[in-house]
Design an enzyme around this catalytic site. Structure first.
Site, PDB file in Angstrom:
ATOM      1  N   ASP A   1      -1.877  15.019  16.678  1.00  0.00           N
ATOM      2  CA  ASP A   1      -3.081  14.915  17.500  1.00  0.00           C
ATOM      3  C   ASP A   1      -4.032  16.060  17.225  1.00  0.00           C
ATOM      4  O   ASP A   1      -5.307  16.076  17.285  1.00  0.00           O
ATOM      5  CB  ASP A   1      -2.734  15.059  18.816  1.00  0.00           C
ATOM      6  CG  ASP A   1      -2.686  13.459  19.363  1.00  0.00           C
ATOM      7  OD1 ASP A   1      -3.084  12.447  19.058  1.00  0.00           O
ATOM      8  OD2 ASP A   1      -1.715  13.146  20.747  1.00  0.00           O
TER       9      ASP A   1
ATOM     10  N   GLU B   1      -2.296  20.336  21.736  1.00  0.00           N
ATOM     11  CA  GLU B   1      -2.435  19.018  20.800  1.00  0.00           C
ATOM     12  C   GLU B   1      -4.101  19.112  20.350  1.00  0.00           C
ATOM     13  O   GLU B   1      -4.303  18.134  19.921  1.00  0.00           O
ATOM     14  CB  GLU B   1      -1.774  17.996  20.923  1.00  0.00           C
ATOM     15  CG  GLU B   1      -1.915  17.347  22.374  1.00  0.00           C
ATOM     16  CD  GLU B   1      -0.959  16.233  22.572  1.00  0.00           C
ATOM     17  OE1 GLU B   1      -0.413  15.819  21.570  1.00  0.00           O
ATOM     18  OE2 GLU B   1      -0.815  15.887  23.875  1.00  0.00           O
TER      19      GLU B   1
ATOM     20  N   HIS C   1       3.395   7.080  24.313  1.00  0.00           N
ATOM     21  CA  HIS C   1       2.937   6.538  23.351  1.00  0.00           C
ATOM     22  C   HIS C   1       4.100   5.432  23.107  1.00  0.00           C
ATOM     23  O   HIS C   1       3.891   4.406  22.570  1.00  0.00           O
ATOM     24  CB  HIS C   1       3.076   7.194  22.122  1.00  0.00           C
ATOM     25  CG  HIS C   1       1.688   8.012  21.960  1.00  0.00           C
ATOM     26  ND1 HIS C   1       0.452   7.373  22.043  1.00  0.00           N
ATOM     27  CD2 HIS C   1       1.466   9.268  21.696  1.00  0.00           C
ATOM     28  CE1 HIS C   1      -0.489   8.320  21.631  1.00  0.00           C
ATOM     29  NE2 HIS C   1       0.108   9.591  21.913  1.00  0.00           N
TER      30      HIS C   1
END
Length: 253
Positions: A176, A150, A46
């Site tokens: 997530d 996740e 990310h």
């Protein structure tokens, strides 16, 4: 090497705190190390970190003796080679939902005969461009391979994933997971605590580590008490954001 010994070698006594680096800044990475961070996660999923920036970030961390795990964007040979050849001490793989995918992640991390990692030790930074003579022979025993749980599907397979040889850590991604489960990480915090508890139990049953990124209301001390072996305790992006917000708030009082 036992997973606990691997993490202790990198980060010192457990539970270990790690700083999350997503800015793509070698200067921020060095500052984190100077502040006392012994372990960093360099976010290649990310964050905004590109292929050319990663070696500089790892060099900056090395200046302060800070170990580094790199979170790759996916389970792929190109992503893994980029991170490991640059000098990462281990990897964090996102969105692992099955034992088969975990085995693939391990295979890409380790050299033959335990894995399929390509070898170019004379030209990569990780091996000192050929000057670290024992890098290749010691890597498989020292590399730390962490996989993120996740999703609901990943949680249901936690025991199977933890049992995969070469997986050292199950790392819980609460945001997530909350998105996948259709819950609110604040209002439904008890659900996240229960999910993390399952991950800790699965990891420890298999003799593996449990890691976690805190969510609102989940303090590091409480997560450590719940069994976390590695906890993200700071973020370069949030550090900048919070410092500016706090300064502006003080000015307007």
């Amino acid at each position: 090497m036992d997973p606990r010994d691997k993490l202790t070698r990198l980060a010192g006594p457990l539970p270990a705190g790690c700083v999350w680096l997503g800015l793509g800044s070698a200067m921020a990475a060095e500052a984190a190390g100077r502040a006392g961070a012994r372990l960093a996660v360099v976010d290649g999923e990310h964050g905004v970190i590109d292929r050319s920036a990663l070696p500089d970030i790892l060099r900056a961390l090395a200046l302060t003796g800070t170990a580094a795990l790199t979170r790759v964007g996916e389970v792929s040979a190109s992503e893994v080679k980029r991170a490991l050849d640059a000098g990462s001490d281990g990897l964090l793989f996102p969105q692992i939902e099955t034992a088969e995918t975990a085995r693939a992640a391990v295979a890409l991390t380790l050299f033959p005969p335990m894995g399929t990692r390509g070898s170019a030790l004379g030209v990569v930074r990780a091996a000192g461009f050929g000057t670290i003579a024992d890098y290749g022979s010691r890597w498989n025993d020292r590399a730390l391979c962490a996989v993120q749980i996740e999703t609901v599907r990943g949680l249901s397979a936690a025991d199977a994933i933890a049992s995969v040889a070469g997986v050292d850590m199950l790392f819980f991604g609460p945001f997530d997971y909350a998105s996948d489960a259709g819950i609110d990480p604040v209002a439904d915090a008890p659900v996240l605590r229960a999910a993390f508890g399952e991950i800790v139990e699965a990891a420890h049953r298999a003799g593996k580590l449990a890691g976690v990124f805190p969510w609102p209301g989940a303090e590091a001390a409480a997560l450590a008490e719940a069994g976390a072996d590695m906890i993200a305790i700071a973020s370069d992006i949030r550090g900048v954001f919070d410092a500016v917000a706090t300064g502006l708030s003080a000015l307007t009082r």
